[in-house]
Design an enzyme around this catalytic site. Structure first.
Site, PDB file in Angstrom:
ATOM      1  N   ASP A  91       0.867  -1.183   0.000  1.00 14.49           N
ATOM      2  CA  ASP A  91       0.000   0.000   0.000  1.00 14.49           C
ATOM      3  C   ASP A  91       0.904   1.233   0.000  1.00 14.49           C
ATOM      4  OD1 ASP A  91      -1.943  -1.921   0.256  1.00 14.49           O
ATOM      5  OD2 ASP A  91      -3.006  -0.927   1.894  1.00 14.49           O
ATOM      6  N   LYS A 161      -6.610   3.450  -3.131  1.00 16.99           N
ATOM      7  CA  LYS A 161      -7.024   3.343  -1.735  1.00 16.99           C
ATOM      8  C   LYS A 161      -7.318   4.740  -1.208  1.00 16.99           C
ATOM      9  CE  LYS A 161      -5.153   1.893   2.794  1.00 16.99           C
ATOM     10  NZ  LYS A 161      -4.016   1.222   3.463  1.00 16.99           N
ATOM     11  N   LYS A 190      -9.912   0.219  -2.533  1.00 23.01           N
ATOM     12  CA  LYS A 190      -9.822  -0.127  -1.115  1.00 23.01           C
ATOM     13  C   LYS A 190     -10.215   1.094  -0.303  1.00 23.01           C
ATOM     14  CE  LYS A 190      -6.628  -1.505   2.589  1.00 23.01           C
ATOM     15  NZ  LYS A 190      -5.252  -1.959   2.934  1.00 23.01           N
TER      16      LYS A 190
END
Length: 222
Positions: A91, A161, A190
């Site tokens: 991430d 995300k 996400k």
């Protein structure tokens, strides 16, 4: 029976004061509830991998966390090290300042550098580790959010995300819906940050999120 929501959850622990026993508990809970994965700091990847070895629970870690303003070289090194330690998903925090300056080529090149690092880490015939890019929606206009998602897709990453969880606001249904409309299935989403109730989690999924980053995973399962 596995709760349907469990498959969306990346059980997360990124608090600076967390100790080894906290990460051990995180991993045990992920196994118990059959979560998709755990998200831990780079320094705890090896521990998580040792506990989760042989299971279906994925080990996720962060790169350039939480502010994203490290150099590209530093982020690439961090990504390569995390992958060597056993991380299966990354991430990455976007360079928010560069995005807001309109330096889109520089942003895309940095993301592409991490994607290439993930591709190099994959064994022959295996899929590359997943790369998600955190845009920290609370600092962006709607136009910047959409632009960021388009850049992420062009750079070859797998996910956009919403948040680190360290900004003043986390995931919102409105932002997920905006991103969903922007990417139109070409990029997965996400949602992360501030997901504390099952109703909120389900609303984010309905809006288009296919992963949920939360430290409250067991509380969301009924």
């Amino acid at each position: 029976m596995r709760d349907e929501l469990a498959k969306y959850i990346e059980h997360t622990l990124l608090l600076p004061q967390a100790v080894e026993s906290d990460y051990e508990r995180l991993c045990r809970e992920a196994l118990e509830y059959e979560f998709h994965g755990v998200c831990v700091p780079p320094s705890r990847v090896r521990l998580a991998c040792s506990i989760l070895d042989g299971s279906d629970v994925r080990v996720v870690t962060v790169v350039g966390f939480p502010l994203g303003f490290q150099t590209t070289a530093a982020k690439v090194f961090e990504a390569e090290n995390a992958l060597a330690e056993g991380a299966q998903e990354l991430d990455l925090v976007i360079n928010i300042g560069l995005l807001k300056e309109g330096l889109w080529t520089a942003v895309e090149q940095e993301i592409s550098s991490i994607v290439r690092a993930a591709e190099r880490a994959a064994d022959s015939g295996e899929e590359s580790p997943v790369v998600k890019v955190i845009i920290e929606t609370c600092y962006l206009t709607d136009k910047e959010k959409s632009t960021a998602a388009q850049i992420i897709h062009a750079a070859g990453a797998d996910f956009v995300k919403t948040s680190t969880g360290f900004g003043p606001q986390g995931a919102s249904v409105e932002d997920v819906a905006l991103l969903h409309e922007t990417v139109r299935g070409e990029l997965r989403i996400k949602a992360a940050g501030g997901i504390r109730t099952r109703d909120h989690a389900m609303a984010l999924v309905k809006a288009g999120a296919v992963r949920l980053g939360t430290s409250r995973g067991p509380d969301l399962i009924k």
